[in-house]
Enzyme design. Structure first.
Site, mmCIF file in Angstrom:
data_model
loop_
_atom_site.group_PDB
_atom_site.id
_atom_site.type_symbol
_atom_site.label_atom_id
_atom_site.label_comp_id
_atom_site.label_asym_id
_atom_site.label_seq_id
_atom_site.Cartn_x
_atom_site.Cartn_y
_atom_site.Cartn_z
ATOM 1 N N ASP A 49 0.785 -1.012 0.235
ATOM 2 C CA ASP A 49 -0.038 -0.245 -0.018
ATOM 3 C C ASP A 49 0.835 1.273 0.112
ATOM 4 O OD1 ASP A 49 -2.113 -1.682 0.079
ATOM 5 O OD2 ASP A 49 -2.371 -1.312 2.421
ATOM 6 N N GLN A 58 -14.474 -4.505 -1.799
ATOM 7 C CA GLN A 58 -14.287 -3.812 -3.233
ATOM 8 C C GLN A 58 -14.346 -4.798 -4.383
ATOM 9 O OE1 GLN A 58 -11.939 -4.198 -0.635
ATOM 10 N NE2 GLN A 58 -9.867 -4.098 -1.717
ATOM 11 N N ASN A 97 -20.230 -3.930 3.733
ATOM 12 C CA ASN A 97 -20.653 -2.396 4.426
ATOM 13 C C ASN A 97 -21.890 -2.144 3.815
ATOM 14 O OD1 ASN A 97 -20.194 -1.273 1.845
ATOM 15 N ND2 ASN A 97 -18.083 -0.731 2.151
ATOM 16 N N LEU A 152 -21.693 -0.329 9.218
ATOM 17 C CA LEU A 152 -22.039 1.061 9.195
ATOM 18 C C LEU A 152 -21.284 2.116 9.678
ATOM 19 C CD1 LEU A 152 -25.759 -0.024 10.657
ATOM 20 C CD2 LEU A 152 -25.054 0.322 8.400
ATOM 21 N N GLY A 153 -19.949 1.714 9.596
ATOM 22 C CA GLY A 153 -18.846 2.682 10.097
ATOM 23 C C GLY A 153 -19.039 3.150 11.599
ATOM 24 N N GLY A 201 -21.705 1.192 13.886
ATOM 25 C CA GLY A 201 -21.727 -0.019 14.331
ATOM 26 C C GLY A 201 -22.143 -1.016 13.192
ATOM 27 N N ASP A 217 -10.531 -4.779 7.456
ATOM 28 C CA ASP A 217 -9.693 -6.057 7.325
ATOM 29 C C ASP A 217 -9.673 -6.119 9.120
ATOM 30 O OD1 ASP A 217 -9.543 -6.184 4.852
ATOM 31 O OD2 ASP A 217 -7.704 -5.038 4.725
#
Length: 302
Positions: free
Chosen positions: A12, A169, A192, A222-223, A226, A254
């Site tokens: 990355d 993704q 997600n 849901l970020g 939660g 991850d």
């Protein structure tokens, strides 16, 4: 017992843009888009979904076993995994390719623009899931080469390995029929909220319907809010965990997967497993990079 992690190993390159993408991209001129972002900070990290999951799972006290391909530049990554005592028996080094490369730019609102070169990952379908499974307890199909994801899902099912399908993704690579095929083989599914909408749109089923099947659970993250855990049409909101700081969202999914797998491998119920996964994700977001956070099993009550 070991957890088989089918997914990518990648390098990355992570940069930070000290502004907002929304202020630089003009919607009315999107057809002639030509933008440049000044990124004062830049670093290169070990990454890829399989590597990131394995890192956190090992730190929790789990037994990750990675199935992935790396290129000629991947010897250092293999050495790192071995130094962490992560099982690399199913990793193949390909001399005629580069290891997958991910270039990520994050703005001040934690929005991200990512460019990905798959490299050796495109040949991950040459790897074979062990059958019989031996001591492998569960597995995960994480983002990987398209053919590898299809093949390894079938091989896991044939080997009797219960597995999590987490397309991430990679979800846009598959049409409705292919996604239905994954769902028919998987034991659990996690997406997600955006991926969940795409999954429903492509399969023609809502979350309620998808959960009323052989699946033991369907998780929608849901970020910071939660997760929603769907089991046979019943949904439970598992609250998010407030992070000590919001530094870098890269790799939080991850880290979440690692916590989920830790609980499932130990036979925990799905809600308890997701609670741990939320905590691990919150710890990760407070650290820059995907494999630099520290996890203390004792502090997590493990």
């Amino acid at each position: 017992m070991p957890v088989l992690i089918c997914g990518s190993l990648a390098f990355d390159t992570i940069a930070n843009f000290h502004g907002r993408f929304a202020q630089q991209i003009l919607p009315e001129h999107i057809h002639i888009l030509n933008v440049s972002f000044l990124v004062p900070t830049l670093r290169r990290e070990f990454g890829g979904c399989a590597g990131n999951i394995a890192y956190s799972l090992k730190a929790l006290g789990g037994e990750p076993r990675v199935m992935a391909t790396v290129g000629a530049d991947g010897e250092g990554y293999l050495a790192r995994l071995k130094a962490m005592q992560i099982d690399t028996r199913h990793i193949e080094l390909l001399a005629d390719a580069y290891t997958a490369q991910c270039h990520i730019t994050t703005d001040q609102d934690n929005n991200q623009i990512t460019a990905f070169h798959p490299g050796a990952m495109q040949q991950a379908a040459r790897l074979v899931v062990p059958n019989p499974a031996g001591d492998i307890a569960i597995g995960i199909i994480a983002p990987d080469g398209r053919e590898a994801m299809l093949l390894h899902a079938r091989q896991m099912a044939d080997a009797g390995i219960p597995f999590v399908f987490d397309p991430g993704q990679g979800l846009p690579m598959f049409d409705g029929a292919e996604l239905q095929h994954f769902l028919s083989l998987a034991t659990w599914v996690t997406v997600n909220d955006y991926e969940g909408r795409m999954l429903c749109d492509r399969t023609g089923c809502d979350l309620d319907t998808l959960s009323r099947s052989h699946l033991r659970g369907l998780i929608v993250t849901l970020g910071h809010e939660g997760c929603d855990v769907w089991i046979q049409g019943q949904v439970t909101r598992v609250p998010g965990i407030e992070a000590s700081a919001v530094v870098d969202p890269t790799g939080c999914g991850d880290a979440f997967r690692a916590g989920l797998l830790y609980g499932l491998e130990r036979g925990w119920d799905l809600v308890r497993s997701v609670e741990l996964a939320n905590r691990v994700g919150a710890i990760k977001i407070a650290s820059a990079g995907t494999q630099n956070h520290r996890l203390d099993p004792a502090e997590l009550g493990l």
